[in-house]
Design an enzyme around this catalytic site. Sequence first.
Site, PDB file in Angstrom:
ATOM      1  N   GLY A  12      -1.846 -14.041  -9.797  1.00 51.54           N
ATOM      2  CA  GLY A  12      -3.281 -13.849 -10.002  1.00 51.54           C
ATOM      3  C   GLY A  12      -4.204 -14.583  -9.064  1.00 51.54           C
ATOM      4  CB  SER A  13      -3.936 -15.941  -5.624  1.00 51.07           C
ATOM      5  OG  SER A  13      -3.653 -14.811  -4.835  1.00 51.07           O
ATOM      6  NE  ARG A  65       3.465   6.148 -14.704  1.00 46.80           N
ATOM      7  CZ  ARG A  65       3.083   6.996 -13.744  1.00 46.80           C
ATOM      8  NH1 ARG A  65       3.799   8.087 -13.527  1.00 46.80           N
ATOM      9  NH2 ARG A  65       2.005   6.781 -13.035  1.00 46.80           N
ATOM     10  CG  HIS A 109      -2.964  -1.434  -0.176  1.00 49.36           C
ATOM     11  ND1 HIS A 109      -1.835  -1.284  -0.954  1.00 49.36           N
ATOM     12  CD2 HIS A 109      -2.590  -1.104   1.088  1.00 49.36           C
ATOM     13  CE1 HIS A 109      -0.833  -0.866  -0.208  1.00 49.36           C
ATOM     14  NE2 HIS A 109      -1.256  -0.765   1.032  1.00 49.36           N
ATOM     15  CB  THR A 141      -8.818   8.533  -6.169  1.00 55.31           C
ATOM     16  OG1 THR A 141      -7.839   8.321  -5.120  1.00 55.31           O
ATOM     17  CG2 THR A 141     -10.210   8.164  -5.657  1.00 55.31           C
ATOM     18  CG  LEU A 144      -0.203   4.292  -4.644  1.00 58.55           C
ATOM     19  CD1 LEU A 144      -0.556   3.610  -5.958  1.00 58.55           C
ATOM     20  CD2 LEU A 144       1.288   4.190  -4.354  1.00 58.55           C
ATOM     21  CG  ASP A 145      -2.082   1.950  -2.360  1.00 58.62           C
ATOM     22  OD1 ASP A 145      -0.869   1.781  -2.140  1.00 58.62           O
ATOM     23  OD2 ASP A 145      -2.712   1.361  -3.273  1.00 58.62           O
TER      24      ASP A 145
HETATM   25  C1  GRF Z   1      -1.649  -9.443  -3.054  1.00 55.99           C
HETATM   26  O1  GRF Z   1      -1.256  -9.500  -1.710  1.00 55.99           O
HETATM   27  C2  GRF Z   1      -2.198  -8.066  -3.327  1.00 55.99           C
HETATM   28  O2  GRF Z   1      -2.834  -7.458  -2.226  1.00 55.99           O
HETATM   29  C3  GRF Z   1      -0.959  -7.327  -3.662  1.00 55.99           C
HETATM   30  O3  GRF Z   1      -0.196  -8.207  -4.446  1.00 55.99           O
HETATM   31  C4  GRF Z   1      -0.476  -9.534  -4.028  1.00 55.99           C
HETATM   32  C5  GRF Z   1      -0.771 -10.242  -5.318  1.00 55.99           C
HETATM   33  O4  GRF Z   1      -1.336 -11.399  -5.232  1.00 55.99           O
HETATM   34  N1  GRF Z   1      -1.207  -6.095  -4.374  1.00 55.99           N
HETATM   35  P1  GRF Z   1      -1.973 -12.185  -6.485  1.00 55.99           P
HETATM   36  O5  GRF Z   1      -1.201 -11.830  -7.725  1.00 55.99           O
HETATM   37  O6  GRF Z   1      -3.402 -11.756  -6.596  1.00 55.99           O
HETATM   38  O7  GRF Z   1      -1.818 -13.624  -6.113  1.00 55.99           O
END
Ligand code: GRF
Length: 196
Positions: A12-13, A65, A109, A141, A144-145
């Site tokens: 979760g950074s 899902r 992303h 959307t 994906l990506d």
């Molecule tokens: C990040 O590089 C994000 O772009 C990718 O997963 C990584 C997760 O990082 N989808 P964090 O969990 O937010 O630290």
Amino acid sequence: MKRVAILISGGGSNMVALVNSMTGDHPGRPVLVASNDPAAGGLAKAAAAGIATAAVDHRTFGKDRAAFEGALLHHIEAANPDVLCLAGFMRVLTPAFVARFEGRMLNIHPSLLPKYPGLHTHQRALDAGDAEAGCTVHEVTAVLDDGPILGQARVPVLPGDTADSLAARVLVQEHRLYPAALRNYLSGNRTPIALP
Ligand code: GRF
């Protein structure tokens, strides 16, 4: 004030960067951090910041899902967010879920989209011999990506780079880009930003 819910899968950074930015005159406030993994390290960080958290273990739903998303939606709707931010959320959402939040769901992303949608973005940039890499914030959307780009940040690819060293350099930019793009978005501005 816009209510912001954040979905995570891991440490979760990016979520922490978003939460730390939503103070003062920022037009948003975090109202929920939810994860598909009850062991996600980011949940404890959000709770320590006084934000409501929820976890729905996708593994207990097997391949269903829609059932997983139904359980997740229960928590999201209780928080009643204006905007949903995917921040290192690693589950692919169904078109039905995306349609429910279309035009108010963002994702970050770790590549310069439209290059390298999907996984292993840094290794693919290295394998291609790219001189630069980066990250993208976009609207989500059903593809994906692929949604409208809201912002990008670029980094050089350096001699001797590995996927890990490149990922670390890009992550620093992610933590700058996502807060800036969210602030812009919540202020009603859809002009893509490019961080210096
Ligand atoms: C990040 O590089 C994000 O772009 C990718 O997963 C990584 C997760 O990082 N989808 P964090 O969990 O937010 O630290």
